[in-house]
Design a protein around this motif. Structure first.
Motif, short mmCIF file in Angstrom:
data_model
loop_
_atom_site.label_atom_id
_atom_site.label_comp_id
_atom_site.label_asym_id
_atom_site.label_seq_id
_atom_site.Cartn_x
_atom_site.Cartn_y
_atom_site.Cartn_z
N CYS A 28 18.99 -3.42 66.59
CA CYS A 28 20.05 -4.36 66.96
C CYS A 28 21.20 -3.63 67.62
N ALA A 58 12.50 -2.73 64.34
CA ALA A 58 13.48 -3.56 65.05
C ALA A 58 14.76 -2.77 65.27
N PHE A 114 10.66 -16.46 69.32
CA PHE A 114 10.56 -15.00 69.29
C PHE A 114 9.13 -14.58 68.96
N ALA A 124 15.84 -10.56 65.35
CA ALA A 124 14.82 -9.51 65.29
C ALA A 124 14.67 -8.98 63.87
N VAL A 144 10.85 -5.06 68.25
CA VAL A 144 11.68 -6.21 68.56
C VAL A 144 13.14 -5.82 68.42
#
Length: 232
Positions: free
Chosen positions: A126, A124, A79, A108, A98
């Motif tokens: 998700c 980040a 990553f 992430a 990310v």
């Protein structure tokens, strides 16, 4: 280390548009139906999406054999390599975030936790966080969230077996300062709604993309709204 190959979904060119490195989940590749739909919806919202595959998924693409995910240190190393590739591009291309689906989003979150964070990462996101394995609420995967150094958005279906709304609220995840939670009413781990809902699967994916795009445009202003996309 294998070279990073990106599946790129370009947003309409707008100065300062965010770029999102989007990692896949444990079992499906970067070009799964969900990932394709999400990347397209994000691009429509003005976000350039760069999907990539971890080494174990690249091997599966080559020989067709399913494998378990690589160990976490290797996932995070790869990553970071992907992030470095994107940060090497022109800074005029917009801020870098990310994110990922499920496991990819969890990785992430580790990318913005602790003390060794790549300087160019702004935050980040998700899409369906795996708070715990289904049916195993004694195995929460949230300890590192207390160490986040950047804003983190989780967009979760209220029916997600990896973390339903009532379960997550009972854990107090929403009280963590760097974490913002947005809930998609009726959605499961892939944002599939209940049959009786008026929204379709694509509607919830587009809503998730809109929430993520808003977050990436103003990550420091998101706060923890606990927002809910209702069933109507």
């Amino acid at each position: 280390m294998k070279p990073v190959i990106f599946f790129r979904s370009e947003a309409k060119k707008v100065p300062g548009s965010p770029r999102l490195l989007l990692a896949h989940g444990a079992g499906a590749p970067a070009d799964s139906g969900f990932m394709e739909s999400l990347a397209s919806a994000l691009a429509e919202q003005g976000v350039t999406v760069l999907r990539f595959e971890f080494p174990y998924m690249q091997k599966r693409r080559q020989d067709g054999r399913k494998r378990p995910p690589d160990r976490q240190p290797l996932l995070l190393e790869y990553f970071r390599e992907a992030v470095a590739c994107v940060l090497a591009e022109s800074a005029d291309d917009g801020p870098v975030f990310v994110g990922g689906k499920s496991m990819g989003g969890r990785m992430a979150s580790y990318m913005i936790a602790g003390g060794e964070i790549q300087a160019g990462i702004r935050g980040a996101v998700c899409f369906g966080y795996p708070f715990h394995p289904p049916g195993k609420q004694d195995r929460w995967r949230t300890g590192h969230l207390e160490d986040l150094q950047r804003p983190f958005l989780v967009i979760q279906g209220t029916r997600d077996p990896f973390g339903r709304k009532n379960e997550v609220e009972e854990q107090g995840i929403g009280s963590l300062g760097s974490v913002s939670l947005s809930w998609l009413e009726g959605g499961d781990h892939d944002y599939r709604p209940l049959a009786r809902q008026s929204q379709r699967h694509d509607d919830l994916i587009r809503r998730a993309a809109g929430l993520a795009a808003d977050f990436m445009r103003s990550p420091g202003e998101s706060g923890n709204t606990g927002s809910l996309f209702p069933a109507t």
